[in-house]
Design a protein around this motif. Structure first.
Motif, PDB file in Angstrom:
ATOM      1  N   GLY A 212     -33.745 -21.777  29.681  1.00  0.00           N
ATOM      2  CA  GLY A 212     -32.890 -22.918  29.505  1.00  0.00           C
ATOM      3  C   GLY A 212     -33.112 -24.254  28.876  1.00  0.00           C
ATOM      4  O   GLY A 212     -32.715 -25.200  28.967  1.00  0.00           O
ATOM      5  N   ASP A 213     -33.778 -23.602  27.712  1.00  0.00           N
ATOM      6  CA  ASP A 213     -34.087 -24.819  26.778  1.00  0.00           C
ATOM      7  C   ASP A 213     -32.796 -25.043  25.740  1.00  0.00           C
ATOM      8  O   ASP A 213     -32.470 -24.181  25.043  1.00  0.00           O
ATOM      9  N   PRO A 214     -32.075 -26.158  25.767  1.00  0.00           N
ATOM     10  CA  PRO A 214     -30.799 -26.500  25.136  1.00  0.00           C
ATOM     11  C   PRO A 214     -31.077 -26.224  23.693  1.00  0.00           C
ATOM     12  O   PRO A 214     -30.070 -25.795  23.072  1.00  0.00           O
ATOM     13  N   LYS A 215     -32.269 -26.657  23.393  1.00  0.00           N
ATOM     14  CA  LYS A 215     -32.289 -26.745  21.773  1.00  0.00           C
ATOM     15  C   LYS A 215     -32.366 -24.991  21.290  1.00  0.00           C
ATOM     16  O   LYS A 215     -31.761 -24.672  20.206  1.00  0.00           O
ATOM     17  N   ARG A 216     -33.026 -24.272  21.985  1.00  0.00           N
ATOM     18  CA  ARG A 216     -33.275 -22.926  21.565  1.00  0.00           C
ATOM     19  C   ARG A 216     -31.637 -22.263  21.666  1.00  0.00           C
ATOM     20  O   ARG A 216     -31.615 -21.218  21.159  1.00  0.00           O
ATOM     21  N   ARG A 217     -31.136 -22.586  22.897  1.00  0.00           N
ATOM     22  CA  ARG A 217     -29.696 -21.992  22.955  1.00  0.00           C
ATOM     23  C   ARG A 217     -28.825 -22.360  21.858  1.00  0.00           C
ATOM     24  O   ARG A 217     -28.399 -21.611  21.344  1.00  0.00           O
TER      25      ARG A 217
ATOM     26  N   PHE B  76     -18.947 -10.831  20.970  1.00  0.00           N
ATOM     27  CA  PHE B  76     -19.472 -12.176  20.860  1.00  0.00           C
ATOM     28  C   PHE B  76     -18.871 -12.990  21.931  1.00  0.00           C
ATOM     29  O   PHE B  76     -19.713 -13.949  22.179  1.00  0.00           O
ATOM     30  N   ASP B  77     -17.822 -12.757  22.406  1.00  0.00           N
ATOM     31  CA  ASP B  77     -17.131 -13.825  23.597  1.00  0.00           C
ATOM     32  C   ASP B  77     -18.413 -13.722  24.607  1.00  0.00           C
ATOM     33  O   ASP B  77     -18.829 -14.775  25.091  1.00  0.00           O
ATOM     34  N   GLY B  78     -18.734 -12.661  25.051  1.00  0.00           N
ATOM     35  CA  GLY B  78     -19.706 -12.452  26.144  1.00  0.00           C
ATOM     36  C   GLY B  78     -20.888 -13.126  25.763  1.00  0.00           C
ATOM     37  O   GLY B  78     -21.551 -13.979  26.794  1.00  0.00           O
ATOM     38  N   ILE B  79     -21.441 -12.798  24.575  1.00  0.00           N
ATOM     39  CA  ILE B  79     -22.780 -13.377  24.381  1.00  0.00           C
ATOM     40  C   ILE B  79     -22.671 -14.884  24.297  1.00  0.00           C
ATOM     41  O   ILE B  79     -23.493 -15.555  24.895  1.00  0.00           O
ATOM     42  N   LEU B  80     -21.610 -15.523  23.600  1.00  0.00           N
ATOM     43  CA  LEU B  80     -21.749 -16.952  23.233  1.00  0.00           C
ATOM     44  C   LEU B  80     -21.461 -17.943  24.579  1.00  0.00           C
ATOM     45  O   LEU B  80     -21.951 -18.774  24.804  1.00  0.00           O
TER      46      LEU B  80
ATOM     47  N   GLU C 143     -25.061 -24.563  28.505  1.00  0.00           N
ATOM     48  CA  GLU C 143     -26.256 -25.248  28.748  1.00  0.00           C
ATOM     49  C   GLU C 143     -26.835 -25.795  27.363  1.00  0.00           C
ATOM     50  O   GLU C 143     -27.751 -26.522  27.033  1.00  0.00           O
ATOM     51  N   THR C 144     -25.905 -25.690  26.189  1.00  0.00           N
ATOM     52  CA  THR C 144     -26.370 -26.313  24.789  1.00  0.00           C
ATOM     53  C   THR C 144     -26.100 -27.765  24.957  1.00  0.00           C
ATOM     54  O   THR C 144     -25.348 -28.400  25.579  1.00  0.00           O
ATOM     55  N   GLU C 145     -26.564 -28.328  23.820  1.00  0.00           N
ATOM     56  CA  GLU C 145     -26.393 -29.927  23.619  1.00  0.00           C
ATOM     57  C   GLU C 145     -24.877 -30.036  23.143  1.00  0.00           C
ATOM     58  O   GLU C 145     -24.469 -29.026  22.486  1.00  0.00           O
TER      59      GLU C 145
END
Length: 365
Positions: free
Chosen positions: A18-23, A49-53, A59-61
């Protein structure tokens, strides 16, 4: 696809942490890979790509989502589920680029966003190169003054009858909006008449001043229908700029029948009047009255007295009626015969009277 596969084992850990920076870092790497090959990807690749992204982005910044939205906004094959997610974001920095530019955002999504989001989202939608009537119906109903002005000034926006009714109602106390609506090419004659009937005189004049010659003719016709007053009383024109241009032509020997004919055929009313005034020695206020009268005889007299051809006189007759109307064939032929029969000495006597008369008095012919 090798890079994507190499990232997949790491993704599970990133999602769990759940680390926003790593995401954000992962999103940037995967989106870079997608953008490099987007033009060659098949639907199955896009779906991958759609599924992965979509599993990473929520949860990203904000900065990461904003950057991603901007990069995807111009792509015709951007991951559809990802676009659908980002375009509904409450943060306008994220949703804005997609609302303004993305070809992936269809009418149904735009209507949905327009119905529930705030004014900044509406403003972004209003800036799209094409905005359907179904979308503008919502914008006109919910938009604030800035949004309404922007969509009214967008030549790529379409409006239903209901939408135009709303625009005209909103324009009642907004002169800037009234001018924007009045200059639209898709505004019907009936709608223009309704707009003008609700506008103050200052707004009417501003709209007239900023309109093309063909639009000015339509404005005068609408005002004539509204008031029943003579058409030439509808609006007063400003001839200052035209007189300066004609004076420059005169100084370089460019003021001649050819210039007058060009002005008349282009329906450049002010320039035509200024040229006639300079060539005839008649005050421009008098020329204005002659051009706006309900008879063609003054054009015949002017033409004969200053020595111009029938072709130019006919262009002056057409100018009087406006760009979307033409004299009847029988009227043209009758005028031509009268022009040929007109004695130059008689025309010159009338011209001399016009040269010395009070410009505020009625013009007898």
């Amino acid at each position: 696809m090798a890079m994507t596969n190499s990232l997949i084992p790491e993704l599970e850990e990133i999602v769990r942490s759940g680390d926003p920076k790593r995401r954000g870092d992962a999103v940037r790497k995967i989106s870079d890979l997608f953008l490099r090959g987007a033009s060659q990807f098949q639907p199955a690749h896009v779906a991958l790509f759609d599924g992965i992204l979509t599993s990473l982005v929520p949860e990203t910044e904000v900065e990461s989502r904003t950057e991603l939205a901007e990069r995807l906004s111009a792509l015709g094959n951007a991951p559809p589920q990802l676009v659908a997610m980002l375009v509904r974001d409450d943060e306008i920095m994220i949703a804005g680029p997609l609302l303004r530019y993305s070809p992936q955002v269809d009418e149904a999504v735009l209507v949905d966003v327009a119905q529930v989001k705030g004014q900044m989202h509406l403003l972004a939608i209003a800036q799209r190169s094409v905005v359907s009537a179904g979308v503008t119906d919502v914008i006109v109903r919910r938009g604030d003054r800035e949004v309404i002005r922007r969509v009214a000034g967008n030549s790529g926006a379409s409006f239903s009858s209901l939408g135009y009714t709303g625009l005209i109602r909103r324009a009642t106390d907004d002169g800037v909006l009234a001018v924007a609506v009045g200059q639209r090419d898709d505004l019907s004659g009936a709608q223009l008449k309704e707009l003008l009937s609700q506008s103050a005189e200052t707004v009417r004049r501003r709209l007239f001043d900023f309109s093309r010659p063909d639009q000015r003719a339509a404005i005068n016709r609408a005002l004539l229908e509204i008031s029943g007053a003579p058409q030439h009383l509808a609006l007063t024109r400003d001839f200052a700029a035209a007189q300066r241009s004609v004076a420059k032509l005169s100084q370089t020997d460019g003021l001649n029948e050819g210039a007058l004919l060009r002005f008349a055929r282009a329906h450049q009313y002010e320039e035509t009047a200024a040229a006639l005034a300079a060539m005839s020695g008649v005050r421009i206020a008098t020329i204005d009255q002659l051009l706006k009268g309900d008879r063609d005889d003054p054009m015949l007299v002017l033409g004969r007295s200053i020595g111009i051809s029938w072709a130019t006189v006919r262009a002056l007759m057409a100018l009087r009626l406006g760009p979307d109307r033409a004299p009847a064939a029988a009227d043209i032929e009758e005028a031509r015969q009268n022009f040929e029969r007109l004695v130059p000495a008689t025309a010159q006597r009338v011209l001399t009277f016009w040269q010395t008369r009070d410009p505020n008095a009625a013009v007898p012919v």
